[in-house]
Scaffold this active site. Structure first.
Site, mmCIF file in Angstrom:
data_model
loop_
_atom_site.group_PDB
_atom_site.id
_atom_site.type_symbol
_atom_site.label_atom_id
_atom_site.label_comp_id
_atom_site.label_asym_id
_atom_site.label_seq_id
_atom_site.Cartn_x
_atom_site.Cartn_y
_atom_site.Cartn_z
ATOM 1 N N SER A 30 0.807 -1.231 0.000
ATOM 2 C CA SER A 30 0.000 0.000 0.000
ATOM 3 C C SER A 30 0.837 1.277 0.000
ATOM 4 C CB SER A 30 -0.934 0.022 1.212
ATOM 5 O OG SER A 30 -0.196 -0.050 2.409
ATOM 6 N N ASP B 1 -3.844 7.936 8.116
ATOM 7 C CA ASP B 1 -4.950 7.150 8.673
ATOM 8 C C ASP B 1 -4.542 6.210 9.803
ATOM 9 O OD1 ASP B 1 -3.557 5.196 7.348
ATOM 10 O OD2 ASP B 1 -5.141 4.679 5.922
ATOM 11 N N HIS C 98 -0.842 4.637 7.121
ATOM 12 C CA HIS C 98 -0.263 5.252 5.927
ATOM 13 C C HIS C 98 0.021 6.738 6.158
ATOM 14 C CE1 HIS C 98 -2.914 1.843 4.732
ATOM 15 N NE2 HIS C 98 -1.771 1.461 4.190
#
Ligand code: NAG
Ligand code: NAG
Ligand code: NAG
Ligand code: NAG
Length: 369
Positions: free
Chosen positions: A34, A338, A341
């Site tokens: 990610s 978040d 990340h």
């Protein structure tokens, strides 16, 4: 007068930077999770992390969700921009007539360096967000390669002008066991396996024709709100007094990086014609964890911009994007997005540390050996 002088100096600087750029890349191929995924996981349906389908993900730069786990661009986007290349299209979204000659992104959010069967054997396979581990991403690359060149000579010529970014990958191989309650001591025993998988992928790509390879390390997970909130300690000496980060989890990230650097050095001896660069994401981000306001992170570096409250604005049951969560007014004043990340602003800072600063060894812009 001051203004003129400033203009002169900045023009000179610009000239120095441009004229000392010995290396340009004509395409980029990226693998990872990610931290680098520009849409593959979303195209797979994003079942394990559905919040990524909606705003506020993507709100800052794209103004709509793109599958990037951030408010905006990622490190790989800033690298593409720096080399004047288009933002990399996600592999799973490529259409038959799409031009992929400038690069493709194979990274998938949640991906691991080790194959899923390893995690299933440990009974934690159900935690995996995706089965598209590094070896699956390599098999995708081999399919794309077919459309780019045919003979070995053609492929070698093509790929010697490409940058291969392998990572960040490996972080999730540790995050899943941590999420399942494993201790740092237990997770440490995985490091050699993970490094082997990353180096194996790196050698495979070199055998396929890659010459320029950037292999990033871990980010400091002890500075991550998710770890700070879930592994909170009553003992103040467990925290770095300067950054507020958890010392033991940061030491773990550094341990991974040291082992990775050592193994990449061995690989470099084996393939002297290649240029294997270590990307120090840890070092580049510690700059803003040590002095957040110097980087404009007035909201602090270890509090999430988007989250469900609590000391680090992280609560797993009120994840960013879920009811009960809130988004900060200006994400560029936060390093963390978040809870796991980072924000576009933090990724921009890390990327410039890698491209123009000292955080790639050898430097991304240095000539070939
Ligand atoms: C991964 O593969 C296993 C076994 O084939 C399957 O049960 C599981 O649903 C897959 N996981 C994801 C996230 O696709
Ligand atoms: C190394 O990579 C190859 C090709 O992807 C794979 O077949 C092999 O199992 C890998 N070995 C290890 C130790 O990861
Ligand atoms: C806190 O941690 C330090 C270092 O690990 C240890 O020496 C000390 O005994 C601990 N204090 C308490 C109250 O547990
Ligand atoms: C997280 O949110 C839930 C639901 O509102 C709440 O019950 C819980 O106490 C919160 N946890 C923390 C650590 O704040």
């Amino acid at each position: 007068m001051k203004c003129v002088l400033f203009l002169l100096v900045s023009t000179c600087l610009a000239f120095v930077i441009v004229s000392s750029t010995p290396q340009t890349y004509e395409s980029i191929f990226c693998f990872g999770n990610s931290l680098a995924d520009t849409g593959n996981f979303l195209l797979e349906g994003a079942v394990a992390f559905p919040v990524i389908k909606n705003l506020p993900y993507g709100q800052t730069f794209f103004k709509h969700p793109t599958g990037r786990a951030s408010d905006g661009r990622l490190i790989i986007d800033f690298i593409a921009e720096a080399f004047e290349l288009p933002l990399l299209p996600p592999y799973l979204g490529i259409t038959a007539k799409e031009d992929v000659r400038k690069g493709v992104n194979f990274a998938v959010s949640g991906a691991t360096a080790l194959d899923p069967k390893f995690f299933y054997a440990q009974n934690i396979g159900s935690l995996l967000w995706t089965n598209d581990s590094l070896s699956v991403q390599l098999s995708w690359f081999k399919k794309v390669k077919f459309t780019l060149c045919s003979t070995k000579h053609d492929c070698d010529n093509y790929f010697k002008k490409s940058l291969f970014v392998i990572g960040e990958i490996g972080g999730n191989d540790y995050n899943y066991p941590f999420a399942a309650g494993a201790s740092i001591q237990q997770v440490r025993s995985l490091v050699p396996l993970v490094i082997l998988a990353i180096c194996n992928a790196t050698s495979t790509l070199i055998e396929e024709g890659a010459v320029n390879l950037l292999v990033p390390g871990n980010i400091p997970r002890g500075c991550s709100p998710a770890f700070l909130a879930t592994a909170a300690s009553p003992n103040r000496s467990d925290y770095d007094p300067l950054t507020g980060c958890l010392k033991s989890y940061n030491a773990f990230s550094e341990y991974h990086d040291q082992q990775l650097k050592k193994s990449l050095q061995t690989l470099q001896w084996k393939y002297p014609h290649a240029r294997i660069m270590f990307g120090d994401y840890y070092g580049a981000s510690m700059r803003f964890y040590r002095a957040p306001s110097l980087f404009g992170f007035y909201g602090g570096a270890i509090t999430a911009c988007c989250g469900g409250g609590g000391p680090y604005n992280f609560n797993a049951s009120k994840w960013c994007g879920l009811p009960g969560s809130t988004v900060c007014k200006s994400p560029s004043t936060f390093a963390n997005w978040d809870g796991i990340h980072l924000t576009e602003a933090a990724y921009r800072s890390i990327a410039s540390g890698l491209i123009y600063g000292p955080f790639t060894f050898p430097p991304l812009l240095s000539p070939l050996p």
